[in-house]
Design an enzyme around this catalytic site. Sequence first.
Site, PDB file in Angstrom:
ATOM      1  N   THR A  46       0.828  -1.214   0.000  1.00  0.00           N
ATOM      2  CA  THR A  46       0.000   0.000   0.000  1.00  0.00           C
ATOM      3  C   THR A  46       0.861   1.262   0.000  1.00  0.00           C
ATOM      4  OG1 THR A  46      -1.734  -1.162   1.221  1.00  0.00           O
ATOM      5  CG2 THR A  46      -1.795   1.250   1.299  1.00  0.00           C
ATOM      6  N   ALA A  49       1.915   2.534  -3.422  1.00  0.00           N
ATOM      7  CA  ALA A  49       0.947   2.741  -4.508  1.00  0.00           C
ATOM      8  C   ALA A  49       1.070   4.157  -5.033  1.00  0.00           C
ATOM      9  CB  ALA A  49      -0.464   2.467  -4.011  1.00  0.00           C
ATOM     10  N   GLY A  51      -0.512   5.423  -8.598  1.00  0.00           N
ATOM     11  CA  GLY A  51      -1.562   5.945  -9.482  1.00  0.00           C
ATOM     12  C   GLY A  51      -2.769   6.438  -8.720  1.00  0.00           C
ATOM     13  N   GLY A  52      -3.353   5.573  -7.871  1.00  0.00           N
ATOM     14  CA  GLY A  52      -4.499   6.018  -7.096  1.00  0.00           C
ATOM     15  C   GLY A  52      -5.532   4.944  -6.872  1.00  0.00           C
ATOM     16  N   GLU A 121      -6.158   5.943 -16.375  1.00  0.00           N
ATOM     17  CA  GLU A 121      -5.258   4.798 -16.529  1.00  0.00           C
ATOM     18  C   GLU A 121      -5.868   3.825 -17.534  1.00  0.00           C
ATOM     19  OE1 GLU A 121      -2.856   4.827 -12.285  1.00  0.00           O
ATOM     20  OE2 GLU A 121      -4.589   3.532 -12.416  1.00  0.00           O
ATOM     21  N   HIS A 238       3.603  -5.264 -14.296  1.00  0.00           N
ATOM     22  CA  HIS A 238       3.447  -3.848 -14.653  1.00  0.00           C
ATOM     23  C   HIS A 238       4.425  -3.556 -15.777  1.00  0.00           C
ATOM     24  CE1 HIS A 238       3.001   0.451 -14.448  1.00  0.00           C
ATOM     25  NE2 HIS A 238       2.087   0.326 -13.501  1.00  0.00           N
ATOM     26  N   ARG A 286      -2.820  -3.300 -19.237  1.00  0.00           N
ATOM     27  CA  ARG A 286      -1.473  -3.682 -18.812  1.00  0.00           C
ATOM     28  C   ARG A 286      -0.939  -4.976 -19.384  1.00  0.00           C
ATOM     29  NH1 ARG A 286      -1.394  -2.286 -12.529  1.00  0.00           N
ATOM     30  NH2 ARG A 286      -1.737  -0.107 -13.027  1.00  0.00           N
ATOM     31  N   HIS A 347       3.934  -7.456 -10.422  1.00  0.00           N
ATOM     32  CA  HIS A 347       3.347  -6.312  -9.718  1.00  0.00           C
ATOM     33  C   HIS A 347       2.216  -6.712  -8.787  1.00  0.00           C
ATOM     34  CE1 HIS A 347       2.270  -2.108  -9.230  1.00  0.00           C
ATOM     35  NE2 HIS A 347       1.056  -2.307  -9.716  1.00  0.00           N
ATOM     36  N   ARG A 382      -6.583  -7.507 -13.673  1.00  0.00           N
ATOM     37  CA  ARG A 382      -7.020  -6.403 -12.817  1.00  0.00           C
ATOM     38  C   ARG A 382      -6.904  -5.069 -13.546  1.00  0.00           C
ATOM     39  NH1 ARG A 382      -4.449  -2.570  -9.277  1.00  0.00           N
ATOM     40  NH2 ARG A 382      -2.430  -3.414  -9.834  1.00  0.00           N
ATOM     41  N   LEU A 388      -6.646  -1.131  -4.554  1.00  0.00           N
ATOM     42  CA  LEU A 388      -6.859  -0.392  -3.303  1.00  0.00           C
ATOM     43  C   LEU A 388      -8.352  -0.348  -3.007  1.00  0.00           C
ATOM     44  CD1 LEU A 388      -4.331   2.562  -3.846  1.00  0.00           C
ATOM     45  CD2 LEU A 388      -4.085   0.688  -2.211  1.00  0.00           C
TER      46      LEU A 388
END
Length: 545
Positions: A46, A49, A51-52, A121, A238, A286, A347, A382, A388
């Site tokens: 966490t 992290a 990007g968000g 993203e 990633h 990705r 990742h 994902r 998150l």
Amino acid sequence: MSQSEASRFDYLVIGSGIAGLWFAYKASRHGSVLVITKKEDTESNTNYAQGGIAAAVAENDSAAIHREDTARAGQGLADPEIVRLVTEAGPGLVRELFDLGVKFTVYVDAQGQQRFDLGREGGHHRRRIIHAQDFTGYEIERGLLKAVHSQPGVTISEEHFALDLVLDQDERCQGVRVLNKETGRVETVRAKATMLGTGGIGQAYLHTTNPLIATGDGIAMGERAGVRVANMEFIQFHPTSLYGHSLEGRAFLISEAVRGEGAILRAKDGSTFMERYHPDASLAPRDAVARAIDSEMKKRGDNYVLLDATHLDPERIRERFPNIYNRCLGFGIDITKRPIPVVPAAHYVCGGLAINSWAETSVERLFAAGECACSGLHGANRLASNSLLEALVLADRAAQRVGGLEPLPARSLRDPESGAAVSTAFDPPDESSEAVAAEVRNELRRIMWDYAGIVRNDSGLTKAWESLAELEERAGRFSRHLSVFCQETSNLLAVAQLVVACARRRLESRGLHYNEDYPHKDDRFKKNTEISREEPAAAKPDPTG
Ligand code: FAD
Ligand code: SIN
């Protein structure tokens, strides 16, 4: 505390990332909570992290559009009910985080209203990534730790390493055995509900964006206790980690949000290539980008590709990505002037301990959330910034669920592996066992990278399976040694075997699992891959099963 003595809390949490801390914060309304964590409390995936966190808060967005994007990425395996629950709960929980003091980046619009600044993203058809510049995870950890510390009913024990779950004679989880790293002693903690928030498995691969804590302990512990494990073949690589520099065992991530702002991938000679692989070019999902980079590097014999942000406004780059800008500058790369050398790295694991929509595992009183769990949100792939969110929503639901639990009757404990009464029979650590563990760890990370990586094939997976079995024999030298390094290495070996076992069962290519011997989807495999007591990891692949 003596070895036989057990401490008791209402709720026990393993891990201090977003899943563990959110559960602790919410569950503390119903009773006492102990959070144990194996290093300092901030250390977690966490914390890194960037990007968000995805949530449909924009006016032109909705949970339904977020749901469609998530399901599309999952390639037929995302669970529609979980996708609905998570995408609908997202906006409210993100707002709760903000109100609690997590400082997401905001701006004031023309009407004087405060709004979240929303990033973009791959795979998202709307701007919906709520972020704190490019250190979102760090800010979430800071805010959550502050909130949790303010709850009188929550205790956090740092430098405590969970060794194994303890079950009672009715196969219910009663707590955990823990190594107190400061005293060197094994303690037992009992609780009426145990939550695993132990995170990912990135350290099973030679190149990873994950920090050293990501050794799959929770998944390995759960599997030893008989929890059903699902979809471990779906490892997300990633596409863009910084080439040539490592930070305490992890590759530094260059966030997908940089491509979201317009950066483009180029080969070393400066030519673009992504348009030959996907209509969304550099902002393709990705899996497509990681495979394209892997293929270009192999074709050209190059060690890296370039991520070019030099055409973007330098001021905007410095303001939006201060962490990436400064870190790269520290390595001698001014990203506003020079393209960044990047390579893919392991990742995220989409699979893990199978949970239902209340985060319950198949073992009674044992919950799991976050990266160690498989809720069904991600399916075969994902979507960026959905992890998150998933951790937050499932931890929240678990905290609602545990509120109504009765205390467990006192029963004698069973060791999940041997069935014996809880034992503390470990050997003292010694240098030679640590040295064997270090060799095994290095070899398994190389094996996983070479044979269970971005592009797989049958002979590689068989080789991986056999090589890991050989390592397992050598692991007998250290698997009972009371050392965090030895125990983590045993856990890494266990999760590596789970990844390969699941990958060998999926005789098709879907989402993050690409096997060049079966390059297309085959709908006989449009289902989760499950490992359980009844169908153990060693079972042979069965294409029709
Ligand atoms: P973690 O945050 O990893 O926490 C696990 C905790 O468990 C740690 O405190 C660890 O010390 C503890 N622990 C583990 N084993 C034991 C044990 N045996 N005993 C005691 N404690 C133990 N996702 C997004 O959605 N958006 C992003 O922008 C994003 N960026 C990312 C960038 C990077 C570099 C990385 C690595 C991941 C990123 N991810 C992102 C993924 C996301 O950060 C993770 O999936 C998520 O944070 C996992 O949270 P968690 O609570 O499940 O686990
Ligand atoms: C990133 O910032 O690129 C990581 C986002 C994620 O893993 O979801």
